[in-house]
Enzyme design. Structure first.
Site, PDB file in Angstrom:
ATOM      1  N   GLY A 263       0.833  -1.289   0.128  1.00  0.00           N
ATOM      2  CA  GLY A 263       0.041   0.249  -0.300  1.00  0.00           C
ATOM      3  C   GLY A 263       0.737   1.422   0.032  1.00  0.00           C
ATOM      4  O   GLY A 263       0.679   2.288  -0.692  1.00  0.00           O
ATOM      5  N   ILE A 496      -0.205  -6.049   5.104  1.00  0.00           N
ATOM      6  CA  ILE A 496       0.001  -5.428   3.826  1.00  0.00           C
ATOM      7  C   ILE A 496       1.195  -6.067   3.201  1.00  0.00           C
ATOM      8  O   ILE A 496       1.878  -5.480   2.266  1.00  0.00           O
ATOM      9  CB  ILE A 496      -0.186  -3.922   3.888  1.00  0.00           C
ATOM     10  CG1 ILE A 496       1.106  -3.313   4.636  1.00  0.00           C
ATOM     11  CG2 ILE A 496      -1.358  -3.331   4.332  1.00  0.00           C
ATOM     12  CD1 ILE A 496       1.270  -1.796   4.383  1.00  0.00           C
ATOM     13  N   ARG A 709      12.253  -3.559  20.920  1.00  0.00           N
ATOM     14  CA  ARG A 709      12.533  -4.920  20.686  1.00  0.00           C
ATOM     15  C   ARG A 709      12.333  -5.284  19.293  1.00  0.00           C
ATOM     16  O   ARG A 709      11.248  -4.677  18.422  1.00  0.00           O
ATOM     17  CB  ARG A 709      11.499  -5.702  21.545  1.00  0.00           C
ATOM     18  CG  ARG A 709      12.162  -5.679  22.928  1.00  0.00           C
ATOM     19  CD  ARG A 709      11.061  -6.593  23.604  1.00  0.00           C
ATOM     20  NE  ARG A 709      11.598  -6.386  25.132  1.00  0.00           N
ATOM     21  CZ  ARG A 709      11.853  -7.501  25.747  1.00  0.00           C
ATOM     22  NH1 ARG A 709      11.261  -8.709  25.422  1.00  0.00           N
ATOM     23  NH2 ARG A 709      12.228  -7.418  27.138  1.00  0.00           N
ATOM     24  N   LYS A 714      13.749 -11.733  10.817  1.00  0.00           N
ATOM     25  CA  LYS A 714      13.677 -11.648   9.311  1.00  0.00           C
ATOM     26  C   LYS A 714      12.654 -10.687   8.679  1.00  0.00           C
ATOM     27  O   LYS A 714      13.170  -9.919   7.717  1.00  0.00           O
ATOM     28  CB  LYS A 714      13.180 -13.277   8.785  1.00  0.00           C
ATOM     29  CG  LYS A 714      13.325 -13.486   7.479  1.00  0.00           C
ATOM     30  CD  LYS A 714      12.655 -14.845   7.008  1.00  0.00           C
ATOM     31  CE  LYS A 714      13.896 -15.744   7.219  1.00  0.00           C
ATOM     32  NZ  LYS A 714      13.589 -17.226   6.758  1.00  0.00           N
ATOM     33  N   LYS A 782       9.307  -0.721  18.775  1.00  0.00           N
ATOM     34  CA  LYS A 782       8.862   0.376  18.053  1.00  0.00           C
ATOM     35  C   LYS A 782       8.591   0.333  16.664  1.00  0.00           C
ATOM     36  O   LYS A 782       9.143  -0.845  15.916  1.00  0.00           O
ATOM     37  CB  LYS A 782      10.040   1.454  18.119  1.00  0.00           C
ATOM     38  CG  LYS A 782      10.404   2.072  19.710  1.00  0.00           C
ATOM     39  CD  LYS A 782      11.022   3.182  19.862  1.00  0.00           C
ATOM     40  CE  LYS A 782      12.581   2.899  19.792  1.00  0.00           C
ATOM     41  NZ  LYS A 782      13.344   3.970  20.185  1.00  0.00           N
ATOM     42  N   GLY A 783       7.996   1.239  15.861  1.00  0.00           N
ATOM     43  CA  GLY A 783       7.877   1.042  14.304  1.00  0.00           C
ATOM     44  C   GLY A 783       8.968   0.905  13.450  1.00  0.00           C
ATOM     45  O   GLY A 783       9.794   1.890  13.449  1.00  0.00           O
ATOM     46  N   GLY A 785       9.153  -0.045  10.292  1.00  0.00           N
ATOM     47  CA  GLY A 785       8.743  -0.154   8.857  1.00  0.00           C
ATOM     48  C   GLY A 785       9.501   1.258   7.938  1.00  0.00           C
ATOM     49  O   GLY A 785       9.736   0.920   6.994  1.00  0.00           O
ATOM     50  N   GLU A 786       9.199   2.128   8.595  1.00  0.00           N
ATOM     51  CA  GLU A 786       9.500   3.475   7.805  1.00  0.00           C
ATOM     52  C   GLU A 786      10.784   4.063   8.414  1.00  0.00           C
ATOM     53  O   GLU A 786      11.084   5.133   8.003  1.00  0.00           O
ATOM     54  CB  GLU A 786       8.146   4.523   7.670  1.00  0.00           C
ATOM     55  CG  GLU A 786       7.109   3.759   6.986  1.00  0.00           C
ATOM     56  CD  GLU A 786       5.712   4.738   7.541  1.00  0.00           C
ATOM     57  OE1 GLU A 786       5.657   5.046   8.727  1.00  0.00           O
ATOM     58  OE2 GLU A 786       5.216   4.954   6.453  1.00  0.00           O
TER      59      GLU A 786
HETATM   60 MO1  MOS Z   1       2.178   4.644   5.800  1.00  0.00          MO
HETATM   61  S1  MOS Z   1       2.789   5.978   4.158  1.00  0.00           S
HETATM   62  O1  MOS Z   1       1.520   5.650   6.843  1.00  0.00           O
HETATM   63  O2  MOS Z   1       1.093   3.701   4.890  1.00  0.00           O
END
Ligand code: MOS
Length: 838
Positions: A263, A496, A709, A714, A782-783, A785-786
């Protein structure tokens, strides 16, 4: 299944057992004390095999009886009005069923993330080229596609008044309501007086989210109830957006998104195909599937705004920064509230007493600007981190030394502590792993044959958040499982492609003492408890915490069943035992001590007060329950000896309906305001730039990151690979080109919109440093992904400078921006192979 309003309704005491937590203080985590340690392990995706075998059903792959196919008819002008649709030709084909026109209900563009209402409606008003107008519906996809092309649209074309050219429209930029200038000290004056300063303007272009799975919706109605199979990141708000768009109640809408092919932010809100499918299905009395084409995904969903960012850095002669100015100009459609928040981390990334953050909006007739992976930081840190590289050179410091010198002890904007911050450790570990000490400070001084070779680095920083999220976990008997029992997780959270199914199962497995194959995970259905959804890197932390809290409650219920206290129960491989005393369980005890050390006296007092409040609340609830005639059961407490062992399935067999279930809910609280929470990292890059053509090739890239953590090494590492590859695209390739005459997206497919392919991606090396953050949530994560994308492109730009001595301020950096400035390849240049092995 009770609706949520009944679950949260205090008057209704037939509530299911629940465990709700607002993050108001540091929380210890039971994950330190579980018998198994599946959390953290790099286990494979639970649905990986289904996906690679084509067995995971994505929206476009559902098939309902009598299903019809819809194709959007989109505007071919950039601004104006629709006068008339001529559909005769389109309707001629025998397979074509209808051309659906509903200007009032159809949505013009997607909704932004998290909103509860419909986005702009009224599709007869054209605000950008590519805007949907109508839907051609046929018995086959091919017939619908031809019909959509055959619809003739008569417009009142107002393109002469359209805003298509950013450079020309910039003069009309405005401040946005509710987005004031943030100012500390006297930034402009301090910058003007600075002993050393950098004051530069960076340009980043519009970028396309374009996830691998195109936006798609399959709508089917039963009387007045809509079921929409769709591809969305955040189901609960999207359900409300759908209801609002259609003018029906939210409880008449069900969204199902079990598998989602990415997404990147473009599926945070509903997109135009969803409402079109629902309207058509209602009118025709048959299910309608609408799948966007790739050009439609790019022209009719979401882009990342282009940005023009002025960075001003003022420092004393030793490199101590006292001033940071970050002024951004961004774009969006008229009236849209979203703006690319380029300066999200500028308030707290580096020390400095003078600071200014300013946004200006330019209204453009171009595809909607919205969230795209790490909205803000992904491009904001390109500007900041390139400017830092320039400042380091001016001061005469190594880029890492400059950053260490300006490492703040506290958030310099709010005077609050960091929950955890290991930026320096990330830089130092990365420097060592990468071999940063072999970097030559003087640009264009290393070569490898006909290639200039350079090294660059930049830090990564991304804000960390928590979202309200609920999950139910149910333990039932299941003879097919080795241990005779199964746990089922239910939440409308989405996966996602990030691995949500897997990490939620890992948490439940440890908490309930069951192997991972004893956990089933049901996601992506608004009939399930509402979760955070996937966005802003909050998904794993928020939905993971809700699963954790539900499991914590189940542990209490199990303890109660067998006669143990909640803090003495241990669940180990399907057996209920008494938790080992400290001598057998040194690790746990050490961890406990550690937590005790970490929590301040204030916290201890606070938690004691809260325990008391809880006890009172329970007491009150019991009294009300008695009044309501729902006597709270008070059974004789069973006995549980020190060495007793009770199979979990036996315990469940004794429960009502052979079932034990609990609802968990997490909410953000004071720890988000009292502690600056962010993820940190550092990217290191080696590039080669061809001395005659200016071709840029990445040679290697190392990223070191922290995110509390790690739930699954992977999956987390994969997220970092993804972020780093995004950085390569952002630095060197990605760029939406809008036609300046009408806003048309010239490169609206993946042949013309350039992304890094395998040949563009070198060996990526990812290190995740250990971290534990008790202020973020009860699972201390903590996140991730970004985080890795933030600043990644700057590391590449800085490496290009180190290789060639050319700074490019206009991204992406392509060979045409280098070729006429390339230095001569000096014969005395150090050969890379020598330099690198030195
Ligand atoms: Mo992300 S840009 O907050 O899906």
């Amino acid at each position: 299944m009770p609706s949520l309003s009944t679950i949260t309704d205090l008057a209704n005491l037939k509530v299911e057992p629940h465990n709700k937590l607002k993050m108001d203080k540091a929380m210890p985590t039971l994950l330190d004390q579980t018998a198994s340690k599946i959390v953290g392990q790099p286990i494979n995706r639970l649905h990986g095999n289904l996906k690679v075998c084509g067995q995971a059903t994505f929206t476009a792959e559902y098939h309902l009886d009598g299903q019809l196919y819809g194709v959007l008819v989109c505007s071919t002008i950039g601004k104006g009005e629709v006068i008339e649709l001529i559909t005769e030709t389109a309707l001629k084909s025998p397979d074509v069923v209808d051309i659906i026109v509903d200007f009032e209900t159809f949505i013009r563009n997607p909704q932004q993330g998290g909103q509860k209402s419909a986005p702009a409606q009224g599709t007869d008003k054209i605000t950008y080229l590519g805007q949907p107008i109508a839907l051609a519906v046929a018995k086959t996809l091919e017939a619908a596609t031809e019909a959509a092309k055959a619809v003739q649209v008569r417009y009142k074309d107002d393109s002469d008044n359209g805003a298509f050219d950013f450079e020309a429209e910039k003069a009309n930029s405005v401040m946005m309501d509710g987005v004031p200038i943030k100012k500390q000290g006297e930034p402009e004056e301090a910058l003007a007086d600075a002993e050393i300063s950098v004051d530069k303007v960076y340009y980043t272009p519009s970028q396309s989210n374009s996830p691998i799975e195109p936006h798609a919706s399959l709508a089917t109605w039963q009387d007045d109830e809509l079921t929409l199979y769709t591809s969305n990141q955040m189901l609960a708000p999207c359900k409300q957006q759908m209801a609002d768009a259609l003018g029906i109640k939210a409880d008449k809408v069900r969204l199902i998104s079990r598998f989602i092919g990415g997404g990147f932010g473009s599926k945070l809100g509903i997109a135009p195909e969803s409402v079109a499918a629902a309207v058509a299905a209602k009118k025709l009395g048959k299910p309608v599937l609408v799948v966007m084409t790739r050009p439609q995904v790019m022209e009719t969903t979401v882009r990342r705004s282009n940005t023009e960012q002025r960075i001003g850095l003022g420092a004393d002669k030793d490199g101590k920064i006292h001033t940071i100015i970050h002024d951004s100009t961004i774009t969006n459609l008229p009236k849209e509230v979203f703006f690319e928040p380029t300066a999200l981390s500028t308030p707290f990334l580096y020390a400095g007493e003078n600071r200014q953050i300013k946004y200006k909006m330019v209204r453009m007739n171009q595809v909607l600007a919205g969230s795209m992976r790490a909205p803000g930081e992904a491009v904001g840190q390109i500007a900041i981190e390139c400017a830092m590289d320039e400042l380091a050179e001016k001061v005469g410091l190594d880029p890492i030394e400059l950053r260490i010198l300006n490492e703040p002890e506290k958030d310099p904007s709010k005077d609050i502590p960091y929950s955890t911050r290991q930026l320096v450790a990330c830089m130092q570990t990365g420097a060592e792993k990468f071999g940063w000490d072999q970097r030559r400070t003087r640009p264009a001084s290393v070569r490898d044959g006909e290639w200039f070779v350079g090294m660059g680095m930049a830090v990564a920083c991304r804000v960390n958040h928590l979202q309200k999220s609920q999950a139910r976990v149910t333990l039932t008997l299941n003879d097919e499982k080795l241990l005779g029992v199964e746990a089922t997780i239910e939440t409308d959270m989405t996966d996602i492609g990030t691995g949500t199914y897997t990490v939620l199962a890992q948490i439940a497995a440890d908490m309930l003492g069951l192997p991972i194959d004893h956990i089933s995970v049901q996601l992506g259905d608004t009939d399930l408890p509402p979760g955070s959804g996937s966005g802003g890197s909050v998904g794993a932390a928020s939905s993971g915490s809700s699963v954790y809290l539900a499991c914590e409650k189940l542990r209490e219920l199990i303890a109660e069943q067998v006669g143990l206290d909640a803090d003495t129960v241990q669940l180990d491989n399907g057996i209920v035992i008494r938790k080992a005393a400290s001598s057998d369980n040194k690790d746990d005890q050490n961890q406990d001590d550690q937590n005790q050390d970490d929590s301040s006296l204030v916290d201890t007092i606070k938690s004691a007060a809260e325990e008391k409040a809880k006890a009172i609340a329970t007491d009150v609830a019991e009294k009300i329950a008695t009044k309501a005639g729902l006597a709270v059961e008070r059974k004789e407490k069973p006995q549980f000896g020190d060495d007793d062992q009770r199979p979990l399935h036996q315990v469940i067999a004794q429960c009502q309906d052979n079932t034990l279930k609990a609802l968990g809910e997490i909410k953000p609280g004071k720890t988000e305001k009292d502690y600056r929470q962010g993820c940190y990292g550092a990217n290191f890059v080696e590039v080669g730039v061809h001395a005659y053509t200016g071709e840029i090739r990445l040679r290697r890239m190392t990223g070191v990151f922290t995110a509390g953590r790690i739930l699954n090494h992977k999956a987390a590492t994969s997220q970092c690979y993804g972020g780093m590859v995004f950085g390569i695209g952002s630095a060197l390739m990605e760029e939406i080109v809008h036609d300046k005459r009408n806003g048309r997206l010239c490169n609206h497919d993946l042949a013309e919109y350039h992304l890094p392919v395998n040949a563009d991606v070198p060996q990526l090396d990812v290190v995740l440093l250990e971290e534990d953050d008790q202020y973020t949530n009860p699972i201390h994560i903590k996140g991730i992904g970004e985080t890795a994308i933030s600043g990644a492109a700057a590391a590449i730009a800085n490496a290009v400078y180190n290789a060639t001595g050319i700074r490019v301020y206009d991204f992406p950096i392509k060979l045409d921006k280098l070729i006429d400035q390339l230095p001569d390849l000096p014969e005395t240049a150090t050969d890379a192979t020598t330099a690198m092995s030195a």
